[in-house]
Write a protein that holds these residues in place. Structure first.
Motif, short mmCIF file in Angstrom:
data_model
loop_
_atom_site.label_atom_id
_atom_site.label_comp_id
_atom_site.label_asym_id
_atom_site.label_seq_id
_atom_site.Cartn_x
_atom_site.Cartn_y
_atom_site.Cartn_z
N ASP A 65 9.22 18.84 -14.00
CA ASP A 65 10.11 17.93 -13.30
C ASP A 65 9.47 16.54 -13.22
O ASP A 65 8.43 16.29 -13.83
CB ASP A 65 10.47 18.46 -11.91
N VAL A 66 10.08 15.66 -12.46
CA VAL A 66 9.58 14.29 -12.35
C VAL A 66 8.18 14.27 -11.75
O VAL A 66 7.33 13.50 -12.18
CB VAL A 66 10.55 13.44 -11.49
N VAL A 67 7.94 15.12 -10.77
CA VAL A 67 6.60 15.18 -10.15
C VAL A 67 5.56 15.59 -11.18
O VAL A 67 4.46 15.02 -11.24
CB VAL A 67 6.61 16.15 -8.95
N THR A 68 5.89 16.56 -12.00
CA THR A 68 4.96 17.02 -13.04
C THR A 68 4.59 15.87 -13.96
O THR A 68 3.40 15.61 -14.21
CB THR A 68 5.61 18.14 -13.86
N TYR A 69 5.59 15.21 -14.50
CA TYR A 69 5.33 14.14 -15.45
C TYR A 69 4.62 12.95 -14.79
O TYR A 69 3.75 12.33 -15.40
CB TYR A 69 6.64 13.67 -16.09
N THR A 70 4.99 12.66 -13.55
CA THR A 70 4.33 11.54 -12.86
C THR A 70 2.85 11.83 -12.66
O THR A 70 2.01 10.94 -12.81
CB THR A 70 5.00 11.28 -11.50
N THR A 71 2.53 13.08 -12.34
CA THR A 71 1.14 13.45 -12.15
C THR A 71 0.33 13.27 -13.43
O THR A 71 -0.77 12.70 -13.43
CB THR A 71 1.04 14.91 -11.66
N VAL A 72 0.88 13.74 -14.54
CA VAL A 72 0.17 13.62 -15.81
C VAL A 72 0.12 12.16 -16.26
O VAL A 72 -0.89 11.69 -16.80
CB VAL A 72 0.84 14.50 -16.89
N LEU A 73 1.20 11.44 -16.02
CA LEU A 73 1.23 10.02 -16.36
C LEU A 73 0.13 9.26 -15.62
O LEU A 73 -0.54 8.39 -16.20
CB LEU A 73 2.61 9.45 -16.02
N SER A 74 -0.06 9.58 -14.35
CA SER A 74 -1.12 8.91 -13.58
C SER A 74 -2.50 9.25 -14.13
O SER A 74 -3.43 8.43 -14.05
CB SER A 74 -1.03 9.30 -12.10
N ALA A 75 -2.64 10.45 -14.71
CA ALA A 75 -3.92 10.82 -15.31
C ALA A 75 -4.20 9.96 -16.54
O ALA A 75 -5.33 9.49 -16.74
CB ALA A 75 -3.91 12.30 -15.69
N TYR A 76 -3.20 9.75 -17.38
CA TYR A 76 -3.37 8.86 -18.53
C TYR A 76 -3.78 7.46 -18.08
O TYR A 76 -4.72 6.86 -18.61
CB TYR A 76 -2.07 8.77 -19.33
N CYS A 77 -3.07 6.94 -17.10
CA CYS A 77 -3.36 5.59 -16.62
C CYS A 77 -4.74 5.52 -15.98
O CYS A 77 -5.46 4.53 -16.15
CB CYS A 77 -2.29 5.15 -15.62
N ILE A 111 11.83 10.12 -21.66
CA ILE A 111 13.16 9.53 -21.80
C ILE A 111 13.91 10.16 -22.97
O ILE A 111 15.11 10.45 -22.89
CB ILE A 111 13.04 8.00 -21.98
N ALA A 112 13.20 10.39 -24.09
CA ALA A 112 13.83 10.98 -25.26
C ALA A 112 14.34 12.39 -24.98
O ALA A 112 15.31 12.85 -25.61
CB ALA A 112 12.83 11.01 -26.42
N SER A 113 13.69 13.11 -24.06
CA SER A 113 14.12 14.47 -23.74
C SER A 113 15.35 14.49 -22.85
O SER A 113 15.85 15.57 -22.49
CB SER A 113 12.98 15.23 -23.05
N GLY A 114 15.82 13.31 -22.45
CA GLY A 114 17.03 13.24 -21.64
C GLY A 114 16.78 13.15 -20.15
O GLY A 114 17.73 13.09 -19.36
N ARG A 115 15.52 13.12 -19.75
CA ARG A 115 15.20 13.01 -18.32
C ARG A 115 15.20 11.55 -17.90
O ARG A 115 14.86 10.67 -18.69
CB ARG A 115 13.85 13.65 -18.01
N ARG A 116 15.50 11.31 -16.65
CA ARG A 116 15.56 9.95 -16.14
C ARG A 116 14.37 9.71 -15.22
O ARG A 116 14.29 10.30 -14.14
CB ARG A 116 16.86 9.72 -15.38
N PRO A 117 13.42 8.86 -15.60
CA PRO A 117 12.27 8.58 -14.72
C PRO A 117 12.74 7.95 -13.42
O PRO A 117 13.71 7.18 -13.39
CB PRO A 117 11.43 7.60 -15.55
N ASP A 118 12.04 8.26 -12.34
CA ASP A 118 12.37 7.63 -11.06
C ASP A 118 11.47 6.42 -10.84
O ASP A 118 10.63 6.07 -11.67
CB ASP A 118 12.26 8.63 -9.91
#
Length: 484
Positions: free
Chosen positions: A176-188, A204-211
């Motif tokens: 979900d959004v929390v999952t991706y946000t957590t991993v995204l913060s790790a990259y950053c 975004i390509a998978s059809g999910r809408r980032p918050d």
């Protein structure tokens, strides 16, 4: 929404170089508002000379520039969590459930996982996570994965976090959004902004809408890498996707602009933030005012403060202190005094604000007005501090009144305040002429009486270089000071 042009100045956002900011992974709460404003007049300095500058008994000052201590955004917006149970007792209790004819559930498993992650027992948490389906007969769910990902990201183990993310579809779990946000913060956090952008594009390509939080994490990543123009581009993209920036989004970019010395851009983002209905953090507002003033734009900083007032931003001593100091330093004394009077009518100025005005007035050699402000400060019940004394002493020395400065210095010492090395040097320099010999020897005697720690080695070096010569008088006084 019309596309933004990429050129310097509003409405476009364009930047360069390096900045760092801290971004949370939580949403914002609502923010407060409002205090009225008024109009006031300023009385110009008139005789007689204020009693502050004639009385021996001196009834507080800003350091040259208040540097706001900016709070971590993550701390301000982090959501509270109940304290977890100790990890090992939690594990024992969990493993003993079958002996009570109770089968462990995924909910109790998640509670255990949270306890282990909070205690930073990540190896044990990962081992339990992998053993859950075969050994514990529990299928981890989305919450389980997010808890483990949070722990792995917390210790900077991006590879392990990515492995968990890859395994989730095999467990029948959709991130979900929390999952991706957590991993995204790790990259950053690792500075891998290309990896973060690729993950973001895949989401975004998978059809999910980032918050807004996910966008903010990516924007912060670009700011950390010094790519402020890309950060602004992401802000435009999120608005095009009808995701509005929140307070944290604006704060991240504004702070980055301040660190990079881009006052106009910081001002424009601050205006946009206020226009969106968000109240800036106190320290952040002071920072924007500060960078504008450092760039010689005191008038624009003053206009920004007026605009903040119109948006019902409450009076704040840190912001006004910064602005008052710089207005005085740039020769805009009447505007500084008017701002102070407005603050005084609707909000009790702090010692910091009084110090700002006195310091700025002394810098501008407005000692008479500084004395009046001091009198007002004392009448309101404030006690001077070391910075207050230092500002007045420096002002007196700067305007050719070192004897008065020495008198204030004696009182400062008698009240238990220790002068800085810079103040000591300014005072000694102003009294270095032979006709001031008795005054400066008296200062040194008072210094010696204050104890061994009153003067450090550098201060004694100043004294010896500036004062001591081969005359019998100087030797006599030096012997007296050393004996004391």
């Amino acid at each position: 929404m019309a596309a933004r042009r990429w050129a310097w100045g509003p409405p476009a956002r364009a930047f360069s170089t390096t900045a760092k900011a801290t971004v949370p992974l939580a949403h914002l709460a609502e923010l407060p508002a409002s205090l009225p404003t008024s109009r006031y007049t300023v009385t110009p300095p008139v005789q007689p000379w204020p009693r502050r500058l004639t009385a021996r008994s001196l009834p507080p000052l800003l350091p040259p520039l208040p540097t706001p201590n900016l709070p971590a955004l993550a701390d301000r917006h982090a959501l509270p969590h109940p304290p977890p149970l100790p990890p090992l007792p939690s594990l024992r209790l969990f493993l003993s459930l079958p002996s009570f004819n109770s089968h462990p559930s995924v909910r109790s498993f998640n509670a255990l996982l949270h306890s282990l992650v909070s205690a930073r027992r990540l190896r044990l948490a990962a081992a339990l996570f992998r053993a859950a389906p075969t050994k514990l007969y529990i299928t981890p769910n989305l919450v389980s994965c997010n808890i483990l990902l949070k722990g792995l990201v917390g210790i900077g183990d991006l590879d392990a976090a990515l492995k968990v993310l890859d395994e989730m579809p095999g467990l029948g779990i959709t991130p979900d959004v929390v999952t991706y946000t957590t991993v995204l913060s790790a990259y950053c956090g690792k500075g891998d902004i290309e990896g973060a952008q690729k993950l973001f594009d895949d989401i975004i390509a998978s059809g999910r809408r980032p918050d807004v939080t996910m966008y903010t994490v990516l924007i912060d990543g670009y700011c950390q890498c010094g790519k402020l123009q890309d950060a602004a581009r992401i802000m435009d993209e999120m608005e095009a996707a009808r995701v509005q920036p929140n307070e944290v989004t604006y704060s991240v970019v504004i702070e980055a602009c301040c660190k990079e010395g881009k006052p106009i851009e910081a001002r424009d983002f601050m205006r946009e933030m206020l226009g969106a209905g968000y109240v800036p953090d106190t320290a952040l507002g002071a920072k924007v005012v500060d960078v504008l003033c450092q760039d010689g734009k005191s008038e624009e900083a003053n206009q920004l403060w007026r605009w903040m007032e119109k948006k019902n931003v409450p009076p704040d001593n840190m912001v006004t202190s910064t602005l008052i100091y710089w207005l005085c330093r740039n020769g805009m004394v009447r505007k500084a005094r008017k701002l102070f009077d407005e603050l005084e009518r609707g909000f009790k100025p702090s010692l910091l604000t009084y110090n700002s005005l006195i310091s700025g007035l002394c810098e501008n050699e407005e000692l008479q007005e500084a004395g009046r402000v001091w009198d007002d400060m004392v009448e309101r019940g404030y006690e001077p501090n070391a910075l207050t004394y230092e500002a007045l002493i420096k002002g007196l020395c700067k305007t050719g009144k070192p004897n008065e400065g020495a008198t204030v210095f004696e009182e400062m010492v008698s009240r238990g305040f220790s002068p800085s090395r810079l103040l000591f040097q300014v005072l000694v320099d102003s009294l270095s002429e032979p006709r001031h010999e008795d005054t400066i020897i008296k200062i040194l005697e008072n210094a010696a009486l204050r104890g061994r720690d009153f003067l450090d080695g550098n201060s004694w070096e100043i004294f010896i270089r500036k004062v001591v010569d081969t005359t019998d008088t100087s030797k006599k006084h030096l012997d007296l000071v050393l004996d004391m």
